[in-house]
Motif scaffolding. Structure first.
Motif, PDB file in Angstrom:
ATOM      1  N   GLN A  63     -29.104  34.264 -23.875  1.00 23.64           N
ATOM      2  CA  GLN A  63     -29.746  33.293 -24.771  1.00 23.64           C
ATOM      3  C   GLN A  63     -28.682  32.386 -25.368  1.00 23.64           C
ATOM      4  OE1 GLN A  63     -31.178  35.053 -28.394  1.00 23.64           O
ATOM      5  NE2 GLN A  63     -32.601  33.379 -28.830  1.00 23.64           N
ATOM      6  N   TYR A  64     -28.894  31.101 -25.262  1.00 23.28           N
ATOM      7  CA  TYR A  64     -27.972  30.122 -25.846  1.00 23.28           C
ATOM      8  C   TYR A  64     -27.974  30.239 -27.363  1.00 23.28           C
ATOM      9  CZ  TYR A  64     -26.517  25.529 -27.619  1.00 23.28           C
ATOM     10  OH  TYR A  64     -25.930  24.503 -28.331  1.00 23.28           O
ATOM     11  N   ILE A  65     -26.778  30.137 -27.965  1.00 24.75           N
ATOM     12  CA  ILE A  65     -26.696  30.168 -29.419  1.00 24.75           C
ATOM     13  C   ILE A  65     -26.242  28.808 -29.960  1.00 24.75           C
ATOM     14  CG2 ILE A  65     -25.626  31.257 -31.437  1.00 24.75           C
ATOM     15  CD1 ILE A  65     -25.113  33.725 -29.685  1.00 24.75           C
ATOM     16  N   ILE A  66     -25.078  28.349 -29.528  1.00 23.03           N
ATOM     17  CA  ILE A  66     -24.483  27.159 -30.121  1.00 23.03           C
ATOM     18  C   ILE A  66     -23.338  26.697 -29.239  1.00 23.03           C
ATOM     19  CG2 ILE A  66     -22.724  28.342 -31.518  1.00 23.03           C
ATOM     20  CD1 ILE A  66     -23.596  26.523 -33.878  1.00 23.03           C
ATOM     21  N   HIS A  67     -22.933  25.441 -29.391  1.00 26.06           N
ATOM     22  CA  HIS A  67     -21.743  24.973 -28.694  1.00 26.06           C
ATOM     23  C   HIS A  67     -21.072  23.887 -29.512  1.00 26.06           C
ATOM     24  CE1 HIS A  67     -24.274  21.609 -27.479  1.00 26.06           C
ATOM     25  NE2 HIS A  67     -23.211  20.987 -27.031  1.00 26.06           N
ATOM     26  N   GLY A  68     -19.794  23.611 -29.219  1.00 26.64           N
ATOM     27  CA  GLY A  68     -19.063  22.569 -29.933  1.00 26.64           C
ATOM     28  C   GLY A  68     -17.833  22.138 -29.170  1.00 26.64           C
ATOM     29  N   LEU A  69     -17.305  20.993 -29.552  1.00 27.66           N
ATOM     30  CA  LEU A  69     -16.102  20.452 -28.916  1.00 27.66           C
ATOM     31  C   LEU A  69     -14.888  20.634 -29.820  1.00 27.66           C
ATOM     32  CD1 LEU A  69     -14.874  18.917 -26.519  1.00 27.66           C
ATOM     33  CD2 LEU A  69     -15.375  16.795 -27.754  1.00 27.66           C
ATOM     34  N   LYS A  70     -14.916  20.058 -31.002  1.00 24.64           N
ATOM     35  CA  LYS A  70     -13.793  20.238 -31.927  1.00 24.64           C
ATOM     36  C   LYS A  70     -14.239  20.316 -33.382  1.00 24.64           C
ATOM     37  CE  LYS A  70     -12.690  15.307 -31.613  1.00 24.64           C
ATOM     38  NZ  LYS A  70     -11.622  14.330 -31.337  1.00 24.64           N
ATOM     39  N   ASN A  71     -15.410  19.783 -33.660  1.00 26.43           N
ATOM     40  CA  ASN A  71     -15.913  19.890 -35.023  1.00 26.43           C
ATOM     41  C   ASN A  71     -16.688  21.187 -35.199  1.00 26.43           C
ATOM     42  OD1 ASN A  71     -14.938  17.303 -35.713  1.00 26.43           O
ATOM     43  ND2 ASN A  71     -16.731  16.375 -34.758  1.00 26.43           N
ATOM     44  N   ASN A  72     -16.749  21.650 -36.421  1.00 28.75           N
ATOM     45  CA  ASN A  72     -17.570  22.824 -36.702  1.00 28.75           C
ATOM     46  C   ASN A  72     -19.036  22.456 -36.534  1.00 28.75           C
ATOM     47  OD1 ASN A  72     -15.171  24.103 -37.340  1.00 28.75           O
ATOM     48  ND2 ASN A  72     -15.393  23.769 -39.532  1.00 28.75           N
ATOM     49  N   GLU A  73     -19.820  23.415 -36.070  1.00 24.02           N
ATOM     50  CA  GLU A  73     -21.224  23.181 -35.816  1.00 24.02           C
ATOM     51  C   GLU A  73     -22.054  24.269 -36.475  1.00 24.02           C
ATOM     52  OE1 GLU A  73     -20.461  19.798 -33.345  1.00 24.02           O
ATOM     53  OE2 GLU A  73     -22.325  20.543 -34.255  1.00 24.02           O
ATOM     54  N   THR A  74     -23.258  23.892 -36.854  1.00 33.12           N
ATOM     55  CA  THR A  74     -24.185  24.856 -37.443  1.00 33.12           C
ATOM     56  C   THR A  74     -25.587  24.550 -36.937  1.00 33.12           C
ATOM     57  OG1 THR A  74     -22.869  25.162 -39.459  1.00 33.12           O
ATOM     58  CG2 THR A  74     -25.197  25.711 -39.593  1.00 33.12           C
ATOM     59  N   ASN A  75     -26.329  25.609 -36.630  1.00 35.12           N
ATOM     60  CA  ASN A  75     -27.748  25.471 -36.329  1.00 35.12           C
ATOM     61  C   ASN A  75     -28.488  26.614 -36.993  1.00 35.12           C
ATOM     62  OD1 ASN A  75     -27.461  27.710 -34.649  1.00 35.12           O
ATOM     63  ND2 ASN A  75     -27.390  26.473 -32.772  1.00 35.12           N
ATOM     64  N   GLU A  76     -29.741  26.774 -36.644  1.00 34.63           N
ATOM     65  CA  GLU A  76     -30.563  27.775 -37.328  1.00 34.63           C
ATOM     66  C   GLU A  76     -30.147  29.199 -37.003  1.00 34.63           C
ATOM     67  OE1 GLU A  76     -31.547  25.593 -35.157  1.00 34.63           O
ATOM     68  OE2 GLU A  76     -32.405  26.683 -33.437  1.00 34.63           O
ATOM     69  N   MET A  77     -29.374  29.365 -35.957  1.00 38.03           N
ATOM     70  CA  MET A  77     -28.974  30.712 -35.572  1.00 38.03           C
ATOM     71  C   MET A  77     -27.600  31.086 -36.105  1.00 38.03           C
ATOM     72  SD  MET A  77     -30.161  31.113 -31.613  1.00 38.03           S
ATOM     73  CE  MET A  77     -29.568  32.802 -31.540  1.00 38.03           C
ATOM     74  N   ALA A  78     -26.661  30.134 -36.059  1.00 34.99           N
ATOM     75  CA  ALA A  78     -25.274  30.507 -36.322  1.00 34.99           C
ATOM     76  C   ALA A  78     -24.434  29.287 -36.675  1.00 34.99           C
ATOM     77  CB  ALA A  78     -24.694  31.171 -35.062  1.00 34.99           C
ATOM     78  N   SER A  79     -23.180  29.587 -37.029  1.00 35.50           N
ATOM     79  CA  SER A  79     -22.176  28.534 -37.221  1.00 35.50           C
ATOM     80  C   SER A  79     -21.023  28.793 -36.273  1.00 35.50           C
ATOM     81  CB  SER A  79     -21.661  28.527 -38.669  1.00 35.50           C
ATOM     82  OG  SER A  79     -22.679  28.172 -39.562  1.00 35.50           O
ATOM     83  N   LEU A  80     -20.406  27.694 -35.848  1.00 37.28           N
ATOM     84  CA  LEU A  80     -19.253  27.777 -34.954  1.00 37.28           C
ATOM     85  C   LEU A  80     -18.092  27.074 -35.625  1.00 37.28           C
ATOM     86  CD1 LEU A  80     -17.874  28.363 -32.241  1.00 37.28           C
ATOM     87  CD2 LEU A  80     -18.911  26.263 -31.350  1.00 37.28           C
ATOM     88  N   ILE A  81     -17.017  27.830 -35.805  1.00 39.75           N
ATOM     89  CA  ILE A  81     -15.804  27.281 -36.397  1.00 39.75           C
ATOM     90  C   ILE A  81     -14.728  27.216 -35.315  1.00 39.75           C
ATOM     91  CG2 ILE A  81     -14.092  27.489 -38.248  1.00 39.75           C
ATOM     92  CD1 ILE A  81     -16.983  27.199 -39.217  1.00 39.75           C
ATOM     93  N   ILE A  82     -14.220  26.026 -35.055  1.00 38.30           N
ATOM     94  CA  ILE A  82     -13.190  25.820 -34.035  1.00 38.30           C
ATOM     95  C   ILE A  82     -11.902  25.412 -34.745  1.00 38.30           C
ATOM     96  CG2 ILE A  82     -12.536  24.551 -31.952  1.00 38.30           C
ATOM     97  CD1 ILE A  82     -15.520  24.079 -31.443  1.00 38.30           C
TER      98      ILE A  82
END
Lengths: 113, 112
Positions: free
Chosen positions: B45-64
């Motif tokens: 199941q897809y959660i989230i993706h990002g390139l260089k900025n931090n991302e947030t959606n209803e499931m999770a946050s991604l810190i790069i």
């Protein structure tokens, strides 16, 4: 509901008996793909299709065939199954190859005796 | 071969944040970081993706990190249903084969 469906979900068969695992998606996706998952080896791509009548080999295509006659369907065919094809199979789809989200089916657990 | 390194397993208490690390020291400038999860042999199941900025959606946050050599997936309030194997994947946006290269992932156990 947007989804990828696979049938059958479970199958036990014998060596050499041809079988087909169906995959269907209702999202009008162009791209579809098959993976197999084995312990310690992760998920590996078998075949993929970028659109109707366009298919190509993935990393482990030996022993498998596919067809893409309609956009929604992408069946996986095992002409002469062997025990080393015992695995968990997943179909996936997305709008295109360079899209962000791939949607996976629930999986088909195949056992070849 | 997978281009990412993840711890094989982690535990998290229910209701707490789950922070899942991933190293991708050889990431290229045009490669994105994706996260998927697989719950008990179900389809990933897809959660989230990002390139260089931090991302947030209803499931999770991604810190790069700024150098993009590592990232962290954050599940802010983990529940028992978040128990799964989490995969960190790097890929270019245009990938002829479209394949996702799954490594071994991190098996997250959320405990009551």
């Amino acid at each position: 509901e947007a989804q990828v469906t696979q049938n059958p979900r479970y199958l036990i068969t014998v060596t050499g008996k041809k079988l087909t695992v169906t995959c269907s998606q209702n999202m009008n996706h162009e791209y579809m793909s098959w993976y197999r998952q084995d312990p310690g080896l992760g998920l590996r791509q078998i075949y993929y299709s970028m659109n109707v009548e366009v298919t190509d080999k993935g990393d482990v295509p030996e022993g498998y065939k596919v067809s893409r006659k309609e956009k929604r369907n992408f069946p996986l065919i095992l002409e002469s199954p062997s025990p080393n094809q015992t695995s968990l199979y997943f179909c996936a789809s997305s709008w295109t190859t360079h899209t962000d989200t791939q949607y996976f089916g629930p999986g088909t657990r195949l056992t070849v005796l | 071969d997978a281009k990412t390194t993840q711890p094989p397993s982690m535990d998290c208490a229910e209701g707490r944040a789950a922070n899942l690390p991933c190293n991708h020291s050889t990431i290229s400038g045009n490669e994105y970081v994706y996260w998927y999860r697989q719950i008990h042999s179900q389809g990933p199941q897809y959660i989230i993706h990002g390139l260089k900025n931090n991302e947030t959606n209803e499931m999770a946050s991604l810190i790069i990190t700024e150098d993009r050599k590592s990232s962290t997936l954050i599940l802010p309030h983990a529940t028992l249903r978040d128990t799964a194997v989490y995969y960190c994947i790097v890929r270019v946006t245009y990938n002829q084969g479209g394949k996702l290269i799954f490594g071994q992932g991190t098996e997250l156990s959320v405990k009551p």
